[in-house]
Design an enzyme around this catalytic site. Structure first.
Site: not given
Ligand SMILES: COc1cc(O)cc(Nc2ccc(C(=O)Nc3ccccc3)c(OCCC[NH3+])c2)c1
Length: 335
Positions: A17-18, A22, A25, A132
């Site tokens: 999802i991300g 480095f 996710v 950021d």
């Molecule tokens: C404190 O929270 C943090 C710190 C960190 O260093 C990284 C992250 N990373 C996360 C956490 C959750 C998601 C997520 O749930 N994304 C998501 C969910 C549904 C649809 C699309 C994305 C996450 O997503 C990464 C892409 C976001 N730009 C990163 C949390």
């Protein structure tokens, strides 16, 4: 075949999802509760001198407890990887929400922005600065509540929040003039500028400073001049102007933001910054885990309250989430 042995029997990973430099996710399922989580997987060999930043972020995440900051559930470290298990924000990025709607109404922007200011003011009250802030780092949960993520650049200056920082970081589009000039800067002031860019993006559906050429982008940021769309109210433009002041000393403070008339419109009190600490004792969750592990409840709680951020910490936090949704508290026997 399980991709990562460290997750075997604990989590089942699904789609990515991300991904960033480095780290990647992945969406995953916490097997004991069946709850969805996000796992940030980092390859240590690619971290280089970024390792201290990871340690700093983990230290910050273990301290933070706020309804609009993505929760940390567990940390697993192996010889080759870090696995940071976090709250899954099923609503995705705020950025996509804005693009989908072209731009948000003033009332929807206000609802989101109050949550962002609450989370950032809470961060600052603990001596942290995010550094950021951008729509990609603001996610939505299933109830359209905001969650701040990615504290990889957060800073907690040794001399306290008012002591200057030097590291240039974050994304140029949201970078304050003092960052662009490589000057000394204060974390909170840089976060206020980025929140000004964020609020503009919510209301206008575009960015105040944008240019494909980085030098032109920097010139626009340093000028502090941007389009004022006709459809934006005078009050909104006035608030944005107070945040996008080139001189950081002229910029509105986060504390003044909390009680700003634009933010408190229709609500009697200032934006609250503290929310209940999720590291709280919950008898139903403690009993569920105590029964599962066939130990006394106080033995279970004495273990849990050490907050080791291991699988049991994750299980406890995820049972709390289930309880909040009114779902039955049970643990899967296969675990
Ligand atoms: C404190 O929270 C943090 C710190 C960190 O260093 C990284 C992250 N990373 C996360 C956490 C959750 C998601 C997520 O749930 N994304 C998501 C969910 C549904 C649809 C699309 C994305 C996450 O997503 C990464 C892409 C976001 N730009 C990163 C949390």
């Amino acid at each position: 075949m399980v991709r990562h042995q460290a997750l075997k029997g604990l989590y089942e990973t699904e789609r990515t999802i991300g991904c960033g430099g480095f780290a990647k996710v992945k969406l995953a399922t916490h097997l004991a509760t069946g709850e969805k989580v996000a796992i940030k997987i980092m390859d240590k060999s690619l971290l280089g001198d970024d390792l201290p930043r990871i340690k700093l972020e983990l230290k910050a995440l273990k301290t933070l407890s706020h309804e609009h900051i993505c929760k940390l559930y567990q940390v697993i470290e192996t010889d080759t990887n870090f696995f940071i298990i976090m709250e899954y924000c099923s609503g995705g990025e705020l950025f996509d929400h804005i693009v989908e709607k072209n731009r948000l109404s003033e009332s929807e922007s206000r609802m989101f922005f109050r949550q962002i200011v609450s989370a950032v003011a809470y961060l600052h009250s603990l001596g942290y600065a995010h550094r950021d802030l951008k729509p990609e780092n603001v996610l939505l949960d299933k109830n359209q509540n905001l969650k701040l993520i990615d504290f990889g650049l957060c800073a907690r200056p040794v001399g306290g929040i008012e002591s200057p920082l030097y590291t240039s970081c974050g994304s140029p589009t949201y970078a304050a003039p003092e960052l662009v000039l490589g000057k000394q800067y204060l974390g909170p002031e840089v976060d206020v500028w980025a929140m000004g860019v964020l609020l503009y993006a919510l209301l206008a559906g575009s960015l105040p400073f944008d240019d494909l050429n980085i030098d032109n982008l920097y010139k626009k940021i340093l000028s502090g001049r941007y389009e004022e769309p006709m459809f934006m109210s005078k009050e909104s433009l006035c608030l944005i102007k107070s945040m996008l002041q080139v001189d950081p000393k002229e910029r509105i403070s986060v504390n003044d933001l909390l009680s700003h008339p634009w933010l408190t419109l229709g609500i009697l009190d200032p934006v609250h910054i503290r929310t209940e600490d999720f590291r709280c004792y919950d008898i139903d969750c403690v009993n569920t885990m105590a029964n599962y592990h066939q130990v006394e409840a106080d033995t279970m709680w004495n273990y849990l309250k050490r907050w080791k951020y291991n699988y049991h910490t994750a299980t406890y936090f995820l049972l709390l989430e289930k309880k909040k949704r009114g779902q039955p508290l049970k643990l899967n026997s296969s675990f």
